[in-house]
Structures are given as structure tokens and as C-alpha cells.
Design an enzyme around this catalytic site. Structure first.
Site, PDB file in Angstrom:
ATOM      1  N   THR A  13      45.397  -8.966  32.781  1.00 51.28           N
ATOM      2  CA  THR A  13      46.500  -9.332  33.658  1.00 51.28           C
ATOM      3  C   THR A  13      46.568 -10.839  33.884  1.00 51.28           C
ATOM      4  O   THR A  13      47.620 -11.459  33.702  1.00 51.28           O
ATOM      5  CB  THR A  13      46.299  -8.659  35.041  1.00 51.28           C
ATOM      6  OG1 THR A  13      45.774  -7.349  34.831  1.00 51.28           O
ATOM      7  CG2 THR A  13      47.580  -8.590  35.808  1.00 51.28           C
ATOM      8  N   VAL A  14      45.447 -11.431  34.290  1.00 53.18           N
ATOM      9  CA  VAL A  14      45.468 -12.858  34.628  1.00 53.18           C
ATOM     10  C   VAL A  14      45.599 -13.707  33.361  1.00 53.18           C
ATOM     11  O   VAL A  14      46.364 -14.679  33.336  1.00 53.18           O
ATOM     12  CB  VAL A  14      44.213 -13.243  35.441  1.00 53.18           C
ATOM     13  CG1 VAL A  14      44.190 -14.742  35.699  1.00 53.18           C
ATOM     14  CG2 VAL A  14      44.185 -12.485  36.765  1.00 53.18           C
ATOM     15  N   LYS A  45      38.847  -7.930  23.350  1.00 56.55           N
ATOM     16  CA  LYS A  45      37.938  -6.858  22.922  1.00 56.55           C
ATOM     17  C   LYS A  45      38.486  -6.181  21.675  1.00 56.55           C
ATOM     18  O   LYS A  45      37.742  -5.809  20.787  1.00 56.55           O
ATOM     19  CB  LYS A  45      37.800  -5.824  24.043  1.00 56.55           C
ATOM     20  CG  LYS A  45      36.781  -6.244  25.099  1.00 56.55           C
ATOM     21  CD  LYS A  45      36.462  -5.060  26.007  1.00 56.55           C
ATOM     22  CE  LYS A  45      35.818  -5.547  27.294  1.00 56.55           C
ATOM     23  NZ  LYS A  45      36.344  -4.888  28.470  1.00 56.55           N
ATOM     24  N   ILE A 136      46.474 -19.253  46.525  1.00 47.92           N
ATOM     25  CA  ILE A 136      46.392 -20.246  47.602  1.00 47.92           C
ATOM     26  C   ILE A 136      45.461 -21.375  47.178  1.00 47.92           C
ATOM     27  O   ILE A 136      44.314 -21.114  46.825  1.00 47.92           O
ATOM     28  CB  ILE A 136      45.852 -19.624  48.909  1.00 47.92           C
ATOM     29  CG1 ILE A 136      46.577 -18.321  49.244  1.00 47.92           C
ATOM     30  CG2 ILE A 136      45.932 -20.609  50.054  1.00 47.92           C
ATOM     31  CD1 ILE A 136      45.961 -17.575  50.435  1.00 47.92           C
ATOM     32  N   GLY A 187      48.460   0.516  42.749  1.00 52.46           N
ATOM     33  CA  GLY A 187      47.759  -0.532  42.007  1.00 52.46           C
ATOM     34  C   GLY A 187      47.131  -1.596  42.890  1.00 52.46           C
ATOM     35  O   GLY A 187      46.654  -2.619  42.398  1.00 52.46           O
ATOM     36  N   LYS A 205      33.540 -14.349  47.971  1.00 51.73           N
ATOM     37  CA  LYS A 205      34.473 -15.450  48.256  1.00 51.73           C
ATOM     38  C   LYS A 205      33.992 -16.267  49.451  1.00 51.73           C
ATOM     39  O   LYS A 205      34.125 -17.491  49.474  1.00 51.73           O
ATOM     40  CB  LYS A 205      35.865 -14.880  48.506  1.00 51.73           C
ATOM     41  CG  LYS A 205      36.457 -14.260  47.228  1.00 51.73           C
ATOM     42  CD  LYS A 205      37.635 -13.365  47.536  1.00 51.73           C
ATOM     43  CE  LYS A 205      38.255 -12.780  46.268  1.00 51.73           C
ATOM     44  NZ  LYS A 205      39.187 -11.678  46.584  1.00 51.73           N
ATOM     45  N   GLY A 302      46.984 -10.964  41.712  1.00 48.77           N
ATOM     46  CA  GLY A 302      48.188 -10.824  40.909  1.00 48.77           C
ATOM     47  C   GLY A 302      48.139 -11.772  39.731  1.00 48.77           C
ATOM     48  O   GLY A 302      47.531 -12.837  39.788  1.00 48.77           O
TER      49      GLY A 302
END
Lengths: 431, 431
Positions: A13-14, A45, A136, A187, A205, A302
Site C-alpha cells: 500500500t505505502v 516478493k 503528520i 480495513g 511510536k 493510509g
């Protein structure tokens, strides 16, 4: 520089977001750094998998050495995840004088110090803005924007999954299990949600934020962690009645040069800036001695938001290449680590008990608090929940973690206390 | 570098804060830049004035040349305010190869392009983080943190005085004049509040934000400005009933490479992240094509918050000096200015009218909107306010500014419309 060549580790995704942003915003990027950017190789992969974006098949490889050993590749962007193998790849990249941008919070929380050291020795950049709070630009704000201040507190809603679940539980009065299922269908939660709902993701984090904010090497082991799995609808409703919103809060606090770092469900005063952060959004609230209160809000995950942070890091790497100053921004922690002990960690507490519905029980309980000089801010008188059992909700004034835990042990020993239903940290707004 | 010498222009509230932060945080600053910082000279109006901080009297001067011509001074920090004279000083400083950090929004909004050009020619840094939203590192977030994204919208509460006034009017149901007086007594509004309450201060900040965010040279004259002086308690109360909060909003929007920039009282949907920004606090809400919604919140003014931004800029100057890359971060605007015309600026509108209480009036009014294909989102039926006069509140769906203004002209011509009491732009949350 004629062209900057990127090697991308991972095309999920990223990774797809990174490719898309580099393509879509090529003009803006060129204007800033003065030369085009090319994604030269991408480690995947499987070469045959269907992808959400168009990729020239010749760019894909399953052999990491096509990237690590390619002397034309200037920057390695890591979005494959994982810890030990990934660490080896990035150490090799740095030792081969490639700059690194990563979104990998697990890796940075566990091996950040070693990777930064290696980067510095090789005069390479290593940036990781995307590892905390997705889109952010919070690490940059702490390191550069507040570089002149002494940061005293960092509070974060840094896990979108749990914030989504708590928001829905609070709005719809729904149960944890039910909302988790909805989040999985949408999701917002993984099939195995353990790392999110048990607070581990947030803890990683917070270790990164505390290390940068306090210039002290805070490890994952230094973070005390509690997840959201045992939060009930009742607790959320009682919180509401008392003017609080339930959030999973990462808290890093510094007083007298000693630090506490935790992740735990917290009842936040409704007027606290973090209380209105809804759904999958993230926010980090930072207090500095001079600046006072600030807050940074945005999407915590996201494809494109996270990719925005990665490519913004890439822009800095490229400007540094142009100016010949890579690796200069790495500053080792200024202070030795000093953690607070439990008798030095103070907060307010919410406590919900089931007790025998008898005369004198309330006095018996409150006298335990009085012995520790802890008084109450709020007390809820509640109807009897079932035969001979009453429910009591207490919110204390400031108490040390140790005193509060001592009291819990003694409450459990009292015959009149049938059950300690729940306890939460309570945070007021400083406004 | 053995020591970095600073020349400070001005020693008011913010200047004193700068001196205090440089003293209090000397250790942290040294750790980051590797050498001590010394405030060598401070330009003041009077040598004898009492100061809130201890200052060695030999550091003070009333002759600006003691700073501009001192070859030992590396960086000039400007916190004296003013425009034309100050511009001359800073041009001289830059031409004498001194880096400049300024908090002066008026100066940057009016002469920013010329000053940046001069800085670039002299390979000097010119930073101005403190000029917008005091302690919030917003310029850095836009320029660096979102450097890879295309920014589509910047909405700001960038004036603390007006936000304080509107918050109090909204909470206490108080009138503008009354709250302004309270704000003046508390020091949140100046004796002459014109620049704040008429929206000029916010307009200067929006010009700076739009210039950086859209990479387009936006002048103060490009900003359409309306202040808060005619906002009534009634409008605020009607807004509340409809789910809106009244705020003075700076809006900079880009669509199809055309830009609109305005400052005007706006009814914000209560769920909008900016709606909960209270009192003297500032916040800037930034939307990017890739990142989505982000928001940056904090103190918009005050001695120490503003000084934090100034000294953080100073840290960047000093790191650049160490690395020999001053002046490299100045990027000229990428795009030619294209402003939207009134028929290209779309928003929802709130409209409050006094009309004759007669049959057919409502149909007459709404048919004007229908002619322009504008429908309504909300209509408030209201009791008769006085004999033969009814009040109507309408919230439209999207309409162009030109259509809406055409309708206002025609409404004024209608015999049945006795008074157009108020009109406001309405902004919904994108959530």
C-alpha cells in the site's frame, strides 16, 4: 546531479503511494531539488502479483542485491516492514553510502540508535518521519520547529485503529468486539489486531517521540503499555457523564529531568484538544516550557498520507545531496536516560467498584485513600446494580502510581469490595 | 565557529522572550549547533527604560549602525515591527552578509519577495516562522513537511484577538463592544484594535501562507478582507442552532491552478477541526491532494511562544552556517499568479433577512435563488420579530460569489425585503 535514483524495498500500500506521488508531483519535486527523480528498482516478493498501479516490469526484482549493490542508486526507501532482516538490509545500504528513508516504526523503536550511528559514520541521511503518525510532519516539528524549547510533555493519539474503535464505541454505545469486527471489515483493523489493540504499535511510536522530544534514548522496554481490550461500554458512559472522553493515550512526560512514558486507556477531559480527535485520525499534543500547548493533527496511516511523509523526507535527502551536507542532521541524544519510579508518576484516577450495599462500606473505602492523603474530585452515587451490590465511581485528585496500586491491593482484600471493575488514568485540559 | 553573535532589533515583549530563551536553553542550543550563542547588541528606543529582564546596559544601543556595521554580528533578529524603515535596515543587514530572522508579518506580506531576493543574492538566510501563528511551526510544516504534496486548501484561525472575542461572544452571549473591552483589559486586544478586528492582520498572514503553500506570489492586495465588527449575537445564536460556530477564517484555496484568498467571518460546521479552537489560540488547517486533512494548533502570539519560533529559525541559520549552506533554502515561487474571478469562487452562504409578513414573500425571495439554480440546505422559520416583519434565515447550497452578490442586489430592490441583516460564508467539515 542529473537524476536521483531510488531503490524501493516493498511495493505494498505505502510503496505504491510513494511511486504515485513521485510520478504525480514530479514537477514540484524538480522545482525544489533541481533534478528529476527516478524509481530505478523495486524489491518485491513476487514478480507476477497484480498491482494497483502501472509499473514497468523491468523495474521489479526479487533480489535485494539489485538495489543494495547498485552504485547508481542514491537513496533506499524502505516500506517492506519487518525488523531483523530489514535492519540488515538497511545497514548494508548505509555502509554502501546510500541514504535511507523508512516508515518502519518497529525497526526504529528497536534498532534506531544503531541505524542512526551507522548513518552518521557513513555521512548518510536516515529519516523516518512516516514511522509516527503517517501524514503528520510531527518528528520534524519536534526536532526543528521546537528546537529552541524544552519539551515537557508529549501526548499522542498515535494509533488509528484503536481511535476508530473507541470513537465508534463512544458514539454508538457499541461493545468492543462488535466494533472491532466492523473496523476489520472496513480495513481499519487487521485480521490479527493484537499489535494495535494491545497498545504495542502506539508504544513503539511513543518510544520514538520520547527519544526525539527529550533527547534521551528511550527503548520500547521503557514504555509501560496497556491496550483497549478490556474497556467496557459502561466505562465510556460513566466517563461521558463526568465530562470525559475515552482515548488510548501515549504519554511521555518530563519533570526534573526524569521521564515517564506510557500507553494506556485514559479518560480525557472533553475540553482537551485531543478529546475531539475522531475515528482513524491521529494527533500529537506537545507542551514546551516556552511555547505552551501545541497540537498536530492529521491522518495516521493510509497509502498516500504516509507516502507524503516519505517523499518529503526524500526531498530533504536530495537537498542535502545538492548541498553536500548529508548525515549532518543526526544529533545523538543529549541526556542520559533517567526514568521515573512509580512513586514519582502522578496522575488522577478513575475507579469503578462493586461493593456490598451496607452501612459503613463507603467510609471504609474512602479512608484507605485518606491514609495516603488522596482526596476525590468527583464521586458518582449509583443505583444498586443487583441484589446487595452497589456500584461506586470515584475520580481522585493527583495520586502517585505506587500509592494508587497499593490502595488497589488493599481494596481487593476488603470483604466489602466484591469487584474492582475498572481503573483508568484521567487527564484534565490545562486550558 | 567559536561563538555566534546576534544583533537584536527591538526589545519589547517578543525581544525579551528571545533573550530569555537564548539564556535559558543555552545547553540545548549548544548541543545542536556546537557553539555558544551571544546576544551582542540590542537596538532600543531608550537606554533608560525599565525592562522585564536583566540586561547588561553595555549591550543596549540606540544606533542601528552598531549592529548593521558590526562585522562580528552574524545574525540580525528583527522584532521591532514597522515596515519601510525596518525594510531598509534588513536590506542593509543582508547586503552586509548578515542572516536575518524576523517576526514581522506586515513587512513579509508587503516586501517579502524583495527581501528574499536580496537574501538569496547575498547567500544569506532569511526566515520568518514567527510571522504567522506565533509558536506554531506552520511555515516549516508547509514548506518542508508537505513538500511532496500539492496543497489545495489552507484555512486559518490566525488572529488570536478576534478568536478570543468571538469565543467569548459565543460562550457568554455577549455583544461585540463589551467583549472587545474585556479583551483590551486582559491584554488580548490593543488600544487601537483596528488591524485585528478589521481582518488586516489575518490577511497579511494569509498572504504569506498562500505564497508558500501554492508557490505563487500572493500580495496583500490579492486578499479579500472582511472583519468581525458587524457580527451580532443573533447571528452567532442562529449559527449555533444550525450547528455552526462563528470564526474569523482565513481561506486560501486552489483549484485548476487558480487561487482565491480571503479573510472573512465564517460559520463553520461544529464538527470542523477548526471549530473547537478557543480563545486566543491559533490553528491552521491544511489539505493536500495526497495527505488529506491536517491541522496545526498552538499559541498565536505571546512573548515566549513567538520567541520559540524565532530561536528555532536561528538554530537552522546556525546549522546552515556550520555546514556552509546559507541561502540555499530560498526557493522562488514556481507558478505565475492566477486569481479566481468572483464567478469561480464557490461556497455556501448564510443569509438573514427581515421581510414583510405577507403571503407570497417567501416564494418571491426563493425564486430569485432558483433563477440562479441555487437551492437551500437549511431554512429557519422564525417568529415575527415586530409588527408586520418576519425574520428568515437561509443557508444555501454551493453558489458562486458573483451569483450570490447579484441576488443580494436584487433582494435589496424587492419591496417586501425590509433589511438584509447579515450574510456569511458557510464551511462544512469534509469529514
Amino acid at each position: 546531479m542529473n537524476v536521483i535514483s531510488i531503490g524501493l524495498l516493498g511495493l505494498g500500500t505505502v510503496g505504491s503511494g510513494v511511486v504515485k506521488i513521485i510520478e504525480d508531483h514530479q514537477d514540484k519535486l524538480m522545482h525544489q531539488v533541481g533534478c528529476p527523480i527516478k524509481v530505478k528498482k523495486i524489491l518485491v516478493k513476487s514478480l507476477d502479483k497484480e498491482r494497483p498501479i502501472d509499473i514497468d516490469p523491468s523495474v521489479l526484482t526479487t533480489d535485494v542485491n539489485d538495489i543494495l549493490l547498485d552504485s547508481e542508486i542514491d537513496v533506499v526507501i524502505e516500506v517492506m516492514g519487518g525488523v531483523e532482516k530489514t535492519k540488515d538490509y538497511l545497514l548494508q545500504a548505509l555502509n554502501n553510502r546510500k541514504h535511507v528513508v523508512t516508515a518502519n516504526k518497529d525497526l526504529m523503536a528497536i534498532h534506531g540508535a544503531e541505524l542512526l550511528q551507522t548513518a552518521s559514520e557513513n555521512e548518510c541521511d536516515l529519516f523516518f518521519e512516516a514511522s509516527v503518525a503517517g501524514g503528520i510532519p510531527i518528528l520534524r516539528s519536534i526536532v526543528d520547529g521546537l528546537s529552541s524549547d524544552k519539551i515537557t510533555k508529549i501526548m499522542g493519539i498515535v494509533n488509528g485503529t484503536t481511535n476508530f474503535i473507541l470513537t465508534k464505541m463512544s458514539k454508538n454505545g457499541a461493545a468492543y468486539e462488535e466494533v472491532l469486527k466492523e473496523a476489520q471489515e472496513l480495513g481499519f483493523a487487521e485480521a490479527d489486531p493484537t499489535s494495535d489493540v494491545e497498545g504495542l504499535d502506539a508504544a513503539r511510536k511513543m518510544a520514538i517521540l520520547a527519544t526525539l522530544g527529550f533527547s534521551m534514548e528511550i527503548d520500547l522496554d521503557d514504555v509501560s503499555v496497556q491496550g483497549i481490550t478490556s474497556i467496557t461500554e459502561e466505562d465510556i458512559q460513566y466517563g461521558k457523564q463526568l465530562g470525559y472522553t475515552m482515548k488510548l493515550i501515549g504519554m511521555a512526560k518530563q519533570e526534573d529531568d526524569k521521564v515517564e512514558v506510557s500507553v494506556q486507556p485514559t479518560l480525557l477531559s472533553d475540553s482537551h484538544p485531543l478529546a475531539s480527535v475522531q475515528n482513524e485520525y491521529n494527533a500529537v499534543y506537545v507542551c514546551g516550557e516556552a511555547v505552551g500547548e501545541t497540537m498536530f493533527y492529521g491522518p495516521g496511516a493510509g497509502s498516500l498520507p504516509t507516502a507524503t511523509s516519505i517523499v518529503s523526507d526524500l526531498v530533504v535527502v536530495m537537498k542535502n545531496m545538492r548541498d553536500g551536507v548529508n548525515g549532518k542532521s543526526i544529533v545523538s541524544p543529549q541526556y542520559p536516560k533517567k526514568l521515573k519510579q512509580d512513586n514519582e508518576i502522578f496522575s488522577k484516577y478513575f475507579l469503578r467498584l462493586h461493593v456490598s450495599d451496607e452501612t459503613g462500606v463507603f467510609a471504609e473505602i474512602t479512608s484507605l485513600f485518606a491514609e495516603h492523603n488522596i482526596s476525590f474530585e468527583k464521586i458518582l452515587q449509583l443505583p444498586i446494580v443487583k441484589r446487595e451490590t452497589a456500584e461506586i465511581v470515584l475520580v481522585t485528585h493527583h495520586a502517585s502510581k505506587q500509592d494508587f496500586e497499593d490502595i488497589l491491593v488493599r481494596l481487593r482484600d476488603l470483604k466489602s469490595v466484591k469487584d474492582i471493575k475498572s481503573t483508568y488514568r484521567v487527564e484534565r485540559s490545562s486550558n
